[in-house]
Design an enzyme around this catalytic site. Structure first.
Site, short mmCIF file in Angstrom:
data_model
loop_
_atom_site.label_atom_id
_atom_site.label_comp_id
_atom_site.label_asym_id
_atom_site.label_seq_id
_atom_site.Cartn_x
_atom_site.Cartn_y
_atom_site.Cartn_z
N LYS A 21 -4.22 53.49 82.40
CA LYS A 21 -4.90 54.15 83.53
C LYS A 21 -6.32 53.61 83.63
O LYS A 21 -7.01 53.45 82.61
CB LYS A 21 -4.91 55.66 83.29
CG LYS A 21 -5.51 56.47 84.44
CD LYS A 21 -5.43 57.97 84.14
CE LYS A 21 -5.97 58.83 85.26
NZ LYS A 21 -5.91 60.28 84.95
N SER A 41 -3.64 63.12 88.26
CA SER A 41 -4.29 61.92 88.71
C SER A 41 -3.73 60.63 88.10
O SER A 41 -4.05 59.55 88.59
CB SER A 41 -5.78 62.01 88.38
OG SER A 41 -5.97 62.14 86.98
N SER A 89 -3.06 66.13 84.50
CA SER A 89 -2.86 64.79 85.06
C SER A 89 -1.94 63.85 84.30
O SER A 89 -1.65 62.77 84.80
CB SER A 89 -4.20 64.11 85.26
OG SER A 89 -4.83 64.63 86.39
#
Ligand code: GLN
Length: 478
Positions: free
Chosen positions: A80, A155, A179
């Site tokens: 990420k 997210s 997330s």
């Protein structure tokens, strides 16, 4: 070359050991897959091809010498983009870091590579990890590989989508309010948020420091266990990383679940829960009962206050953390400002997105003198009550099982005009972050339309082993 989309850590190890493929060939195959499929999905923001090929060559050299291979040897992973990577652009999904090339590596990434994993690239996410749908990325949304008209969750949307689409064997995400678990549920993969402090946050671009966690997203529960084992543990570079021994999670996983007491909190099955999600979670729980678990109904009475408390605390911390983006030290700087303060203002105005600005304003407000006691302090007290709810429950049960999300993946654009509706996507996940306990989401079924459904398992501090065992039992039921 073979289809890489279903590979697991064990399958990679076996393939390398039996010389079915080399790590370099595997990397090529993944980049071909990404080239073919990521145009539609948009999980990757940056590919780190040179670094990946160098690491693959190092693994192939080890294998050629007949040396023992490290535990994640040759495993292609994605990261990420809120985790910094030396020499590789790290944007946090924000325009303000569009050209930021970090001078060091995040500990979790360094540990994955030390264990032999190959970093393919950096994954799309909501700006500074603020969001539940990945629609807040400055680089455009990610699409859910299971239904491209729908969001992958957020997210860590890129992290979940990359695994679901077979564009990485495993990925790292971050979880501040859900997330990792929420996108894992929406995309039909496993997502593990470890205990606060279990994994170093060094090199994680901060959103809300008392809530941020790094964790793995994988195709199988065993892979989550293997990744966790490689990245967990004390790190002198993060003073909040805990000095607690790291068990052999893959071995722990093999223990049967028989005799475990599982709590089912009534507050997580109330109004707002989609009927198909409920049916699928109920049947997973019935399956656990068949495998010898004792199912106990429990109450976590302060659950209703979790989302409001979370959005006070998270925004307060975010407003402080994001003060460092001022156009001076790194990142975007506005062109031709007349004064210093205009440079600060315009840099931030031009490069932060709408959701990030909303949170900075909210967070600044709840911390301001006169409102601090009414909002921030009150929210901290509620956080303590939520933590106590869990402590009390864990005197009676070994783990808690709930739906991960109230609904399956929603359509792109469906909630973008309604921040409150978006915030409620995390109603079952924010509690775990507030209490600092570990949680995992494991796929437990599909809707009639084929959308994945996730079961969440929450556990005691530092007891990831029990979560992984229960998750594995759910996986085996399918
Ligand atoms: N959706 C939540 C938020 O927007 C959680 C985000 C996260 O866990 N990083 O804050």
């Amino acid at each position: 070359m073979m289809d890489v989309s279903l590979l697991t850590v064990d399958a990679v190890r076996k393939g390398l050991a039996e010389r079915q493929f080399t790590a370099s060939a595997l990397v090529d195959a993944f980049y071909r897959k990404i080239a073919a499929e990521d145009k539609d999905i948009h999980a990757y923001l940056t590919l780190s091809e040179e670094r990946a090929r160098r690491q693959a060559q190092a693994i192939d050299d080890l294998a050629a010498k007949g040396d023992p291979l490290p535990p994640l040897a040759g495993v292609p992973v994605g990261i990420k983009d809120v985790m910094v990577t030396k020499g590789i652009r790290s944007t946090a999904g924000s325009k303000i870091l569009e050209n930021f090339i970090p001078p060091y590596d995040c500990t979790a990434v360094a540990r994955l590579e030390a264990a032999g994993a190959i970093v393919l690239g950096k994954l799309n996410c909501d700006e500074f990890a603020m969001g539940s749908s990945n629609e807040n990325s400055a680089y455009g949304p990610v699409r859910n590989p299971r239904d491209k008209s729908r969001v992958p969750g957020g997210s860590s949307g890129g992290s979940a989508a990359a695994v679901a689409a077979g564009m990485a064997v495993a990925t790292l995400g971050s979880d501040t309010g859900g997330s990792i678990r929420q996108p894992a549920a929406f995309c039909g993969v496993v997502g593990l948020m470890p205990t606060y402090g279990r994994i170093s946050r060094y090199g994680l671009i901060a959103f809300a420091s008392s809530l941020d966690h790094i964790g793995p997203l994988t195709r199988t529960v065993k892979d989550a266990a293997l990744l966790l084992g490689c990245i967990a543990g004390r790190d002198p570079l993060d003073s909040t990383s805990a000095n607690v021994p790291v068990p052999d999670y893959a071995r722990e996983l093999q223990k049967p679940v028989q005799g475990l007491k599982l709590g089912v909190p009534k507050e997580y099955f109330a109004e707002g829960l989609d009927a198909e999600v409920r049916a699928s979670v109920d049947s997973a729980i019935a399956g656990l009962k068949n495998q010898g678990c004792e199912i106990v109904s429990i109450s976590l009475p302060h659950t209703a206050y979790a989302v409001p408390a979370y959005y006070v605390i998270a925004t307060a911390e975010a407003s402080a953390n994001l003060a460092r983006f001022d156009g001076v030290r790194y990142g975007y700087r506005s062109a031709n400002p007349q004064t210093l303060s205009e440079m600060y203002r315009r840099s931030r105005d031009e490069a932060f997105g709408a959701e990030v600005k909303r949170r900075i304003m909210l967070g600044t407000y709840v911390l301001s003198s006169g409102y601090y006691d009414a909002y921030y302090l009150k929210a901290q007290k509620v956080r303590t009550l939520i933590t106590r709810d869990f402590e009390e429950a864990f005197t009676r049960v070994d783990a808690i099982v709930t739906p991960t999300t109230p609904t399956p993946a929603f359509k792109l654009g469906e909630k973008t005009d309604d921040p409150l509706a978006m915030y409620l996507a995390d109603i079952y996940t924010v509690t775990g972050d507030l209490a600092g306990i570990p949680g995992i989401s494991v796929p437990c079924g599909n809707t009639k339309a084929g959308l994945p459904i996730g079961l969440q398992i929450l556990g005691r501090h530092f007891d990831e082993s029990t979560l992984l065992r229960v998750a594995r039992a759910v996986e085996q039921q399918r």
